[in-house]
Write a protein that holds these residues in place. Structure first.
Motif, PDB file in Angstrom:
ATOM      1  N   HIS A 298     -16.127   3.593   6.515  1.00 37.01           N
ATOM      2  CA  HIS A 298     -15.014   3.230   5.770  1.00 37.01           C
ATOM      3  C   HIS A 298     -14.316   4.374   4.482  1.00 37.01           C
ATOM      4  CE1 HIS A 298     -12.267   1.053   8.259  1.00 37.01           C
ATOM      5  NE2 HIS A 298     -12.812  -0.094   8.449  1.00 37.01           N
ATOM      6  N   ARG A 299     -13.308   4.380   4.338  1.00 36.11           N
ATOM      7  CA  ARG A 299     -13.234   5.006   3.092  1.00 36.11           C
ATOM      8  C   ARG A 299     -11.995   4.917   1.875  1.00 36.11           C
ATOM      9  NH1 ARG A 299      -9.576   9.436   3.891  1.00 36.11           N
ATOM     10  NH2 ARG A 299      -8.226   8.187   2.527  1.00 36.11           N
ATOM     11  N   ILE A 300     -12.906   3.860   0.819  1.00 30.98           N
ATOM     12  CA  ILE A 300     -12.295   2.981   0.163  1.00 30.98           C
ATOM     13  C   ILE A 300     -11.422   3.620  -1.017  1.00 30.98           C
ATOM     14  CG2 ILE A 300     -11.841   0.864  -0.956  1.00 30.98           C
ATOM     15  CD1 ILE A 300     -13.361  -0.653   1.698  1.00 30.98           C
ATOM     16  N   ASP A 301     -10.533   4.060  -1.138  1.00 31.17           N
ATOM     17  CA  ASP A 301     -10.130   5.312  -2.652  1.00 31.17           C
ATOM     18  C   ASP A 301      -9.896   4.224  -4.055  1.00 31.17           C
ATOM     19  OD1 ASP A 301     -11.038   7.391  -1.030  1.00 31.17           O
ATOM     20  OD2 ASP A 301      -9.155   7.437  -0.627  1.00 31.17           O
ATOM     21  N   ALA A 302      -8.547   2.759  -3.314  1.00 27.97           N
ATOM     22  CA  ALA A 302      -8.895   2.239  -4.416  1.00 27.97           C
ATOM     23  C   ALA A 302      -7.983   0.282  -3.776  1.00 27.97           C
ATOM     24  CB  ALA A 302      -6.855   2.741  -4.880  1.00 27.97           C
ATOM     25  N   LEU A 303      -8.033  -0.435  -5.127  1.00 29.37           N
ATOM     26  CA  LEU A 303      -7.264  -1.701  -4.208  1.00 29.37           C
ATOM     27  C   LEU A 303      -6.142  -1.399  -4.844  1.00 29.37           C
ATOM     28  CD1 LEU A 303      -9.032  -4.480  -3.359  1.00 29.37           C
ATOM     29  CD2 LEU A 303      -9.595  -5.091  -5.849  1.00 29.37           C
TER      30      LEU A 303
ATOM     31  N   VAL B 187       0.677  -1.092   0.344  1.00 32.52           N
ATOM     32  CA  VAL B 187      -0.314   0.462   0.273  1.00 32.52           C
ATOM     33  C   VAL B 187       0.419   1.774  -0.238  1.00 32.52           C
ATOM     34  CG1 VAL B 187      -1.928  -0.888   1.233  1.00 32.52           C
ATOM     35  CG2 VAL B 187      -0.356  -0.191   2.404  1.00 32.52           C
ATOM     36  N   ALA B 188       2.546   1.448   0.118  1.00 30.68           N
ATOM     37  CA  ALA B 188       3.277   2.250   0.131  1.00 30.68           C
ATOM     38  C   ALA B 188       3.182   2.794  -1.816  1.00 30.68           C
ATOM     39  CB  ALA B 188       4.445   2.157   1.068  1.00 30.68           C
ATOM     40  N   ALA B 189       3.138   1.619  -1.980  1.00 34.48           N
ATOM     41  CA  ALA B 189       3.776   1.874  -3.615  1.00 34.48           C
ATOM     42  C   ALA B 189       3.266   3.102  -4.565  1.00 34.48           C
ATOM     43  CB  ALA B 189       3.577   0.260  -4.446  1.00 34.48           C
ATOM     44  N   PRO B 190       4.122   3.786  -5.197  1.00 35.33           N
ATOM     45  CA  PRO B 190       3.990   5.384  -6.228  1.00 35.33           C
ATOM     46  C   PRO B 190       2.581   4.374  -7.314  1.00 35.33           C
ATOM     47  CG  PRO B 190       5.938   4.690  -5.757  1.00 35.33           C
ATOM     48  CD  PRO B 190       5.589   4.077  -5.268  1.00 35.33           C
TER      49      PRO B 190
ATOM     50  N   VAL C 160      -7.587  -6.535   3.829  1.00 31.18           N
ATOM     51  CA  VAL C 160      -6.607  -5.760   4.452  1.00 31.18           C
ATOM     52  C   VAL C 160      -6.942  -3.685   4.320  1.00 31.18           C
ATOM     53  CG1 VAL C 160      -4.709  -5.204   6.450  1.00 31.18           C
ATOM     54  CG2 VAL C 160      -5.297  -7.270   4.986  1.00 31.18           C
ATOM     55  N   LEU C 161      -7.347  -3.169   5.326  1.00 31.79           N
ATOM     56  CA  LEU C 161      -7.593  -2.406   5.172  1.00 31.79           C
ATOM     57  C   LEU C 161      -7.279  -1.166   6.819  1.00 31.79           C
ATOM     58  CD1 LEU C 161      -9.188   0.364   4.024  1.00 31.79           C
ATOM     59  CD2 LEU C 161     -10.660  -0.430   4.528  1.00 31.79           C
ATOM     60  N   GLN C 162      -6.510  -0.404   6.697  1.00 32.45           N
ATOM     61  CA  GLN C 162      -5.673   0.144   7.696  1.00 32.45           C
ATOM     62  C   GLN C 162      -6.573   1.628   8.408  1.00 32.45           C
ATOM     63  OE1 GLN C 162      -2.040   0.142  10.349  1.00 32.45           O
ATOM     64  NE2 GLN C 162      -1.820   2.248   8.902  1.00 32.45           N
ATOM     65  N   SER C 163      -7.037   1.406   9.649  1.00 33.73           N
ATOM     66  CA  SER C 163      -7.636   3.213   9.924  1.00 33.73           C
ATOM     67  C   SER C 163      -6.834   3.903  11.428  1.00 33.73           C
ATOM     68  CB  SER C 163      -9.320   3.103   9.869  1.00 33.73           C
ATOM     69  OG  SER C 163      -9.962   2.545  10.760  1.00 33.73           O
ATOM     70  N   THR C 164      -7.485   5.366  11.108  1.00 34.75           N
ATOM     71  CA  THR C 164      -6.640   5.777  12.631  1.00 34.75           C
ATOM     72  C   THR C 164      -8.159   5.655  14.089  1.00 34.75           C
ATOM     73  OG1 THR C 164      -8.040   8.061  11.977  1.00 34.75           O
ATOM     74  CG2 THR C 164      -5.524   7.738  10.858  1.00 34.75           C
ATOM     75  N   GLN C 165      -9.844   5.078  13.246  1.00 32.80           N
ATOM     76  CA  GLN C 165     -10.393   4.679  14.161  1.00 32.80           C
ATOM     77  C   GLN C 165     -10.879   2.881  13.538  1.00 32.80           C
ATOM     78  OE1 GLN C 165     -11.840   7.396  16.304  1.00 32.80           O
ATOM     79  NE2 GLN C 165     -10.245   8.392  15.333  1.00 32.80           N
TER      80      GLN C 165
ATOM     81  N   GLU D  92      -4.145   5.145   4.485  1.00 38.99           N
ATOM     82  CA  GLU D  92      -6.705   4.818   4.547  1.00 38.99           C
ATOM     83  C   GLU D  92      -6.807   5.446   3.561  1.00 38.99           C
ATOM     84  OE1 GLU D  92      -8.541   6.341   8.259  1.00 38.99           O
ATOM     85  OE2 GLU D  92      -6.705   7.769   8.352  1.00 38.99           O
ATOM     86  N   GLY D  93      -7.284   4.402   3.446  1.00 38.11           N
ATOM     87  CA  GLY D  93      -8.317   4.083   1.839  1.00 38.11           C
ATOM     88  C   GLY D  93      -7.950   3.315   0.707  1.00 38.11           C
ATOM     89  N   ARG D  94      -6.697   3.189   1.067  1.00 35.07           N
ATOM     90  CA  ARG D  94      -5.861   1.396   0.816  1.00 35.07           C
ATOM     91  C   ARG D  94      -6.605   0.697   0.311  1.00 35.07           C
ATOM     92  NH1 ARG D  94      -0.399   4.729  -1.089  1.00 35.07           N
ATOM     93  NH2 ARG D  94      -0.531   6.710  -1.719  1.00 35.07           N
ATOM     94  N   LEU D  95      -7.877   0.069   0.613  1.00 32.81           N
ATOM     95  CA  LEU D  95      -7.963  -1.416   0.640  1.00 32.81           C
ATOM     96  C   LEU D  95      -6.845  -2.283  -0.736  1.00 32.81           C
ATOM     97  CD1 LEU D  95      -9.965  -3.534   1.642  1.00 32.81           C
ATOM     98  CD2 LEU D  95     -10.840  -2.935  -0.136  1.00 32.81           C
TER      99      LEU D  95
END
Length: 610
Positions: free
Chosen positions: A475-480, A289-292, A325-330, A311-314
């Motif tokens: 959850h916000r999901i912007d991209a897979l 998920v850190a990949a450009p 797998v999805l990470q969030s602050t909440q 966040e938002g990167r599933l």
């Protein structure tokens, strides 16, 4: 594969998947210098299709072979390898206090020590125990999507407790497989938050409000008849952080690094840093998920945004099964989706995990079980063509002949519901099974191609269902962000983008995201080793606070650019796929209605009046 300068530090990632172990060597910039894989052995029971077992002895031997082979092939001196990271499937490993394997099924001589000491994640023998745990209304269920899966470790431990001789069970120490590997590598019984929180019914301190207890849920364990684990201070589960247990977040250095024994077996030096391990799906998240992207956000943007950029990167880690797998602050509770899990990767952050129990396995099964499969495979063998290339060529020909713009028109009246091995998310129902509507009296390769594509559609439609469930709860999901072998199937990746109406990022390498994530743990351990072992929970927490965002920067440094696949925007195709999704949901309701009707029909009839 790239070459590194002779003085650049190297990092070794070791991944244990469902059917193989592999090691890969990376530079500090994430360049792959070498990789080696070896098939592991899975033991199946001829009398019980639910049983899947493995051996820690076999797994470690495969790991050792892969490590030595990578060093040899990359011409890398052991001294250059500064850190090692492990990931593995969430399978239950059972050993005694000395580390000798304890068999998880009776041997011919009865229950005893034996090498088949791993209950694989896919093993479904503990269904009754999972039902009992789910009927307990324990607070821990709030952190597994409301339903504990029979794939998790507590149902499996309970299953063994009820069948093993008490004296043998009393000798057993239980490890989620990633934590077994760090123990085998270092001799430290420190556990990972990832394994304990995600798979072992452990609730991190500070999570439970309203006067409830965090940590190990002693009331539940006593209710289940596992009070001896409580009375022992949870020592055979890894201990408790307020006692002699230490629980680490991802990549924190374990003990003093590799033991002399493990180092000799792996071809490395004693003391080489070892990072606290992750379950394979979470290592895939770290490595993805850190990949450009070549056609999307840059690495500089990820650095500037910090950890919040995740966040938002599933992440979808796709192989035999698929994990989402999805990470969030909440901590967001989603019914039927595992979690929310605090500290699973980053301290203070939360993870949710959806999943499909069978994806790659399902595709193989649908192809292999079709009458045309032998002929297709024989033709492919004679021409050197892959089965998937042949099937897509068949679909291309049929699409051109029919004059339609997309393969989905070829399956307009062919619908597969994909849960042949039960549903992991979002239904959390292991009793679900597959359905196929639209069968014709057709044993041709043409029909096989359509069944194959209907299988891809079913997997994509279920992914949409999981995304919908996550979004509905906030959850916000912007991209897979995809990883795994499925990413090589570009038709499938475009289908996912169209069905889910979301951009899909393909990784720079289809096969290395998970093992790259493991290598990142090794680098983090090396660079944050402050000279003293983290022998207490207080020391571990101080270290985690000091280096809170360091792993994210490591992820950005070592991630190579991927490529986005965007939804096609075809309005007619969207209308067709929306109709297929409605039918997919109706198939769930239909199956449940049929199952209820049949269950009612076979209930015992009342006795005749005397």
């Amino acid at each position: 594969m790239a070459a590194a300068s002779h003085d650049e530090p190297l990092y070794l990632g070791i991944d244990v998947g469902t059917g193989s172990a592999r090691a890969a060597l990376f530079s500090a910039s994430g360049a792959l210098l070498g990789a080696h894989a070896r098939a592991t052995t899975t033991f199946r029971s001829p009398a019980d299709a639910r049983v899947f077992e493995q051996s820690t002895d076999d797994i470690w031997a495969c790991i050792a072979e892969c490590s030595r082979a990578v060093l040899r092939d990359a011409h890398a001196a052991p001294a250059r390898v500064k850190g090692v990271g492990f990931d593995a499937t969430c399978s239950l490993a059972v050993v005694d206090g000395a580390g000798s394997p304890v068999a998880v099924s009776p041997t011919p001589q009865g229950w005893a020590h034996g090498t088949q000491n791993v209950i694989l994640w896919a093993d479904h023998r503990a269904e009754q125990e999972a039902h009992e745990i789910n009927a307990s209304r324990s607070r821990v269920l709030d952190f597994v999507g409301g339903t504990m899966s029979l794939e998790m470790e507590l149902p499996k431990i309970l299953h063994l407790a009820r069948r093993m001789p008490p004296a043998l069970f009393a000798q057993c120490h239980f490890y989620d497989l990633p934590d077994f590997l760090t123990w085998r590598a270092t001799g430290s019984r420190a556990r990972s938050h990832c394994s304990l929180v995600c798979k072992c019914a452990y609730v991190p301190p500070g999570v439970v409000a309203d006067g409830g207890s965090s940590g190990w849920q002693q009331d539940l364990l006593r209710q289940l008849g596992l009070g001896q684990l409580v009375d022992e201070g949870y020592a055979r589960l890894g201990g408790a952080p307020d006692g002699d247990g230490v629980i680490l977040t991802a990549g924190q250095p374990v003990a003093q690094g590799l033991s002399a024994r493990a180092a000799a077996e792996l071809g490395l030096l004693p003391g080489t840093a070892v990072g606290s391990a992750l379950i394979d799906a979470y290592a895939g998240w770290v490595g993805t998920v850190a990949a450009p992207a070549t056609n999307g956000p840059s690495a500089a943007a990820a650095v500037a945004a910090g950890l919040e950029a995740s966040e938002g990167r599933l992440a979808a880690i796709a192989g035999t099964s698929t994990c989402h797998v999805l990470q969030s602050t909440q901590g967001i509770k989603v019914k039927g989706v595992w979690g929310p899990y605090k500290n699973a990767v980053f301290p203070g952050m939360w993870m949710n995990e959806g999943g499909q129990s069978s994806t790659g396995q399902l595709i193989d099964f649908m192809i292999d079980s079709h009458p045309a499969s032998p002929a297709l495979k024989a033709a492919c063998a004679s021409t050197g063509t892959s089965v998937f290339e042949a099937l897509h060529a068949q679909l291309d020909a049929q699409r051109l002949a029919a004059g339609v713009a997309h393969d989905s028109y070829l399956t307009t009246h062919l619908h597969l519901y994909p849960d042949l091995h039960g549903n992991r998310s979002p239904l959390a129902d292991p009793s679900m099974r597959g359905l196929l509507d639209g069968l014709a009296l057709d044993a041709s390769v043409h029909d096989l191609a359509r069944v194959y594509f209907a299988t891809l559609e079913a997997i994509a439609l279920q992914t949409r269902q999981i995304i919908t469930a996550l979004r509905q709860e906030g959850h916000r999901i912007d991209a897979l962000y995809m990883s795994g072998g499925h990413t090589r199937n570009l038709v499938f990746m475009q289908l996912l983008a169209d069905v889910c109406a979301i951009p899909v990022q393909l990784p720079a390498s289809s096969s290395t995201s998970v093992v790259l994530g493991a290598a990142m743990l090794g680098r983090f351990a090396h660079e944050t080793s402050d000279g003293a072992a983290l022998e207490s929970q207080a020391a571990a927490e101080a270290h985690a606070h000091k280096h809170a965002d360091r792993l994210w920067h490591t992820m950005v440094d070592m991630s190579k650019p991927g490529t986005f696949v965007f939804p096609s925007g075809d309005a007619a195709l969207t209308r067709l796929l929306d109709a297929k999704y409605a039918i997919f949901l109706d198939a769930i309701a239909t199956q449940r209605r049929w199952r209820a009707a049949m269950d009612a029909a076979v209930q015992p009839l009342p006795a005749a009046a005397a």
